[in-house]
Write an enzyme that holds these catalytic residues in place. Structure first.
Site, short mmCIF file in Angstrom:
data_model
loop_
_atom_site.label_atom_id
_atom_site.label_comp_id
_atom_site.label_asym_id
_atom_site.label_seq_id
_atom_site.Cartn_x
_atom_site.Cartn_y
_atom_site.Cartn_z
N ARG A 1 -81.07 21.77 -2.47
CA ARG A 1 -82.25 22.20 -2.99
C ARG A 1 -81.97 22.73 -4.52
O ARG A 1 -80.55 22.90 -4.61
CB ARG A 1 -82.88 23.33 -2.30
CG ARG A 1 -83.55 23.04 -1.07
CD ARG A 1 -84.59 24.24 -0.62
NE ARG A 1 -84.90 24.09 0.56
CZ ARG A 1 -86.06 23.34 0.81
NH1 ARG A 1 -86.73 22.89 -0.32
NH2 ARG A 1 -86.50 22.92 2.08
N ILE B 1 -80.56 24.88 -7.45
CA ILE B 1 -80.08 26.05 -7.62
C ILE B 1 -80.34 26.66 -8.93
O ILE B 1 -81.03 27.72 -9.14
CB ILE B 1 -78.34 26.37 -7.28
CG1 ILE B 1 -78.06 25.64 -5.94
CG2 ILE B 1 -77.89 27.58 -7.64
CD1 ILE B 1 -76.62 25.69 -5.65
N THR B 2 -79.84 25.95 -10.05
CA THR B 2 -80.31 26.52 -11.36
C THR B 2 -81.21 25.21 -12.11
O THR B 2 -81.43 25.67 -13.25
CB THR B 2 -78.99 26.74 -12.33
OG1 THR B 2 -78.25 25.21 -12.08
CG2 THR B 2 -78.33 27.64 -11.65
N SER B 3 -81.33 24.13 -11.43
CA SER B 3 -82.24 22.85 -11.93
C SER B 3 -83.69 23.32 -11.84
O SER B 3 -83.93 23.92 -10.68
CB SER B 3 -81.82 21.92 -11.62
OG SER B 3 -81.93 21.51 -10.18
N THR C 1 -82.96 17.13 -5.00
CA THR C 1 -83.38 16.19 -4.50
C THR C 1 -84.29 16.51 -3.13
O THR C 1 -85.13 15.87 -2.77
CB THR C 1 -82.30 15.12 -3.85
OG1 THR C 1 -81.98 14.25 -5.27
CG2 THR C 1 -82.79 13.81 -3.10
N ASP D 1 -67.73 25.78 -14.37
CA ASP D 1 -67.86 24.50 -13.92
C ASP D 1 -66.33 24.03 -14.06
O ASP D 1 -66.63 22.79 -14.86
CB ASP D 1 -69.22 23.82 -14.72
CG ASP D 1 -69.57 22.90 -13.51
OD1 ASP D 1 -69.12 22.67 -12.51
OD2 ASP D 1 -70.74 22.32 -13.92
N SER E 1 -65.47 20.97 -5.00
CA SER E 1 -66.58 21.40 -4.15
C SER E 1 -67.28 19.93 -3.76
O SER E 1 -67.80 19.73 -2.34
CB SER E 1 -67.48 22.07 -5.02
OG SER E 1 -68.84 21.93 -4.90
N LYS F 1 -73.40 17.93 -18.85
CA LYS F 1 -72.12 18.55 -18.46
C LYS F 1 -71.04 17.91 -19.28
O LYS F 1 -70.00 18.79 -19.68
CB LYS F 1 -71.99 18.51 -17.12
CG LYS F 1 -72.72 19.51 -16.24
CD LYS F 1 -72.29 19.74 -14.95
CE LYS F 1 -73.18 20.67 -14.09
NZ LYS F 1 -73.22 20.45 -12.70
#
Lengths: 584, 584
Positions: free
Chosen positions: A274, A276-278, A282, A335, A343, A367
């Site tokens: 899900r 998180i920050t966006s 999807t 990041d 990750s 990014k």
């Protein structure tokens, strides 16, 4: 000057002294406070145990119950209604850990894919270092618990916590030394078991930031992260997956790539996160069309019958250390390449993937902002994937602007369905990008000639086979009512118009994402931003650039304020267009 | 595909949109949880305000009351007895900050030296950036508050916190850039005002660790730390002070140096800290002999009448950022040169010192372990002190073992009084070290010839003038009953004997300190370790090395367990003695 010794001391040689832990028994009490990924223990200031030396200074305690133990940071309480003298309070996730209950993210209690596999044909290898007993019954865990005092009279032991075993490795890294695999294993185990405080987690992340991890250390970190969690084995020689490093709104290619390659027969049990920050992940977008949190046996049947799924990953089991680290990376906006690679690849390997197509978008607000940077990142992904025996194909893509037109779960679901239906209004960039990624994935098939993948993917899409596969998945997962021809968008909206004439030469991904989030996405699924102009378009003054949809007046006002600061669009001339050099 | 728009939107040009903060009113409720230096706000999960987008993702909120505002990390609560819907809970120090109450450390509410000066002849310069209104009445702050619901019905506003202004500077430092004075000012202001979370504090400390700050940046940091707090001015051209970088148990030279130089007439208003991680601080030890927390006017009269004091520093006002940073440095055991220099020098400058003798001990278990390292640190101290207009004399000393014999407040007070009384049993190393430091301080006096200071200090000590001055200070501050000829040591004890014959070639400072702390020091003032053998002593098997004193059986057992792991002594031959090259 001899000291007075009222109690004549027993002289004991050091080697004969037994190690006697300084511990005390207290009644366990769940405290209904969600402290995210940091365990917190609450002791009353007047508690006899608190008086004992060390608790304040160390501020970290070990709590034991029937052989289980957890570490927690100590908070001192002056309100007996939170904890009383003689009680030990634990924050929500700490309480769950100690009781051996399942981790719990938010009010729902979803079933993860990892737990799916545990009772199906897929094999799970569980690391012996896992402290959490996820097989325990979680039905006792209701919100009652948080208001129920320590009614169950569970007695726990509390003692001064020894520093986590890996603190030595952390300190060596802080001194600039290189870590080996054993160090990384110790660090990741302590992180996964919540032995690190937020302060220590932050120190680990910052000291492994930038280029402070060499590529061998990144491999060690990745390997350690896989070992610390569960690992799925799908018992097939090729399990394909795709991943994007993120940062591009509307980039919902997975919902096209998965049906295409599954229609070709590849095994693609796709699990997604899900947001998180966006403004949408999807899983959030797929949930507009179908259930994504599914019981174990159903999901297994879907993968067996359809060669694919598009489900929520419930990542807690696959790379538990990563979930803990994210809770600190996010507020710091860190990041670093090494952390990103570890990750992503640890979760793919843990999920049982054997072949991965990785999407690295480049653009001024992506990014990755330059080709040399993208190539450095590509080499790091390739090196570590190679060490992990994961076949990888890195695809560098155009990240200069959002993909498609809709940003937000409902709007993105609309775009995806238009592409699948070969609607002439479908966003062509989303279609082209999905075909390119699907083509590269199809070429993992040894029977597919290099260069033929794109045309094959296009044929599968144009023929309607991808749509049929998607509809199969939607029905199988449990379809949600959604009319993508007339999607119900959030009722409040405003339009953003061009202030002057010119060519659209820039769309700021970060600002567009921020506006969509402020408008309510993804929490309000039918909120978001609907773009009407993309890069290269010549616009007139007053022409519609995009529409913002919100479900609540306050959200609408907040999105308006953000637009007032910057509407994310740059107008100029053709020569101002940012170039991006991507392979095809 | 046009979206349905039930509520026809008002088209507003971005530039005309007002910034509308997303905020809501809630009842303020103090929550009796001590979260140390991190502000925590508690919201009920079912609270209308919590539902609003962003609160979870950002996890940092701004709470406003009558124009005051604080930032806090959000914890979500499921227990209405902690906070109910419609309430906003604040942790103890956050509540105090918002209400403009004095910061509060522990149950007692001591008067600090900084507040002393505010009503006396010393002048305080208060930075305009100080958010805390320390003039507010703190009498309303009783423990009642923590059990009193939100009885006062104070209404606060909560909104999404903008990131602290200095986050940009933090991110630039994380990227490896160099910071300027404006950056450091912004960072220190945000840190002092509790705008940083523990995660961000940790990131700041780690990214300025090792040699990541150049010496100019260390000066900027020091200057910014002074500006963020209060500053005393004693209206004399020479205000002397001494400081040790720490790490050596029993190192109570201040209690000898201050009476010596004050007897010579120098102004030495010495403020000291209590122990944080050590078994005793100077304030803890002085408190055995006299009161160290004194009302404003009394302490001022003492300094005026006796040219000196030996009081607790109550450091919160002088360098507030440093107090916040220490809360993170301590658990990480970070002690980077740049941070150490900025921390020490900012407090000295803020306290109004003009001349400083700085003690850097070297030894195998000291903070500084080699002469090159000590010289690098010395140059950094000298450079930054020079930029701050602080005269400094750095003295490199022998840090191979504890100083004196006693470790723990009562035992150290005994050693100090023995030296002052010229007792033949007094520990000679403590006497010699104190004379050397006092001599260097006396040489700040322009009438003292270089090289004469030591002999002058010795004359002052041998003549009894130092003892007389100390007795004056003890009486003036309010003497505590203490018979240093027969100090009442903690009733429980055990002896640690040598397991074999040999020369004492090593005493581990860290392990001795740990044993003394576990035995109860400094919380149990008469607990600790009483050394009976020091470096170079030839011991027989079974000979007494040291005695451990404790006030509680559990403390005694825990100290025993530590001794069982290591008794801190190394036995060998003369050739094994670690060398230390110190100037005289």
């Amino acid at each position: 000057m001899p000291a007075p010794l009222p109690d004549p001391p027993t002289v004991t040689a050091p080697s004969q002294v037994q190690t006697l832990p300084k511990e005390s028994r207290l009644r366990l009490r769940p405290v209904g406070i969600d402290t995210y990924h940091e365990n917190v223990a609450y002791l009353h200031r007047d508690c006899e145990v608190y008086r004992a030396e060390g608790f304040k200074a160390l501020s970290k305690v070990e709590v034991q119950l029937n052989g289980h133990s957890i570490l927690a940071t100590l908070n001192v309480v002056d309100d007996a209604r939170i904890v009383d003298c003689g009680e030990l309070g634990l924050s929500k996730s700490a309480y769950r850990q100690l009781r051996g209950l399942k981790p719990h993210f938010g009010p729902a209690s979803p079933t993860s894919l990892a737990s799916l596999a545990s009772t199906t044909s897929a094999t799970i290898t569980t690391s012996t270092s896992m402290a959490t007993d996820t097989s325990a019954d979680s039905t006792t865990d209701t919100t009652q618990d948080w208001a129920g005092h320590s009614a169950q009279h569970i007695s726990v032991t509390i003692s001064q916590a020894e520093p986590p075993a890996s603190m030595g490795a952390l300190h060596r890294k802080l001194q600039g030394e290189r870590l080996n695999l054993a160090d990384m294993r110790a660090l990741v185990r302590d992180i996964a078991q919540h032995h690190f405080s937020k302060i220590e987690l932050s120190a680990f992340l910052v000291t492994t930031n930038r280029d402070e991890l060499d590529r061998e250390e990144v491999y060690f970190l990745t390997q350690a992260m896989v070992e610390a969690g569960r690992r799925l084995d799908w018992h097939e020689s090729m399990v394909v997956d795709k991943h994007c490093i993120g940062g591009i709104p509307g980039n919902r290619t997975s919902m096209l790539v998965v049906p295409i390659v599954a229609a070709h027969g590849m095994l693609c049990p796709k699990t997604s996160s899900r947001a998180i920050t966006s403004p949408a992940g999807t899983a959030d977008t797929m949930e507009i069309l179908a259930k994504v949190e599914l019981p174990i046996d159903e999901l297994h049947a879907i993968v067996r019958n359809h060669r694919a799924c598009l489900a929520w990953g419930g990542t807690a089991d696959l790379s538990p250390a990563d979930d803990v680290l994210i809770s600190v990376e996010r507020p710091l906006s860190l990041d670093a390449p090494g952390q990103m690679v570890a990750s992503i690849l640890s979760k793919k390997v843990a999920a049982g993937s054997t072949h991965l197509v990785l999407d690295i978008p480049i653009g001024p607000s992506a990014k990755v902002r330059s080709m040399p940077e993208a190539q450095r990142l590509r080499r790091l992904f390739e090196y570590v994937a190679g060490r992990m025996n994961l076949a990888i194909d890195v695809v560098i893509t155009d990240g200069r602007q959002p993909v498609g037109l809709g940003i937000g779960p409902v709007l993105e679901a609309r775009d995806v369905m238009q592409v699948l239906e070969n609607d002439p209004d479908a966003p062509m960039d989303l279609r082209q990008k999905a075909l390119r990624l699907a083509g590269r994935m199809l070429e993992f098939d040894p029977d597919v000639r290099g260069g033929d993948g794109f045309a094959m993917a296009r044929d599968i899409l144009d023929s309607g086979r991808a749509l049929a596969k998607m509809n199969d998945l939607i029905v199988a997962q449990g379809s949600h009512s959604f009319n993508h021809h007339r999607p119900a968008l959030a009722p409040l909206s405003f339009e953003v118009l061009s202030s002057r004439a010119g060519m659209v030469t820039g769309i700021d991904n970060l600002q567009i994402a921020r506006i969509a989030r402020l408008a309510g996405a993804p929490k309000v699924p039918h909120a978001g931003v609907d773009l009407r102009c993309k890069l290269g378009r010549e616009v007139q003054a007053g022409e519609l650039l995009y529409r913002v949809h919100a479900g609540f007046a306050s959200d609408l006002a907040f999105a308006r304020a953000a637009v007032a600061k910057s509407d994310a669009y740059t107008l100029g001339q053709a020569v101002d267009m940012p170039h991006v050099f991507v392979e095809f």
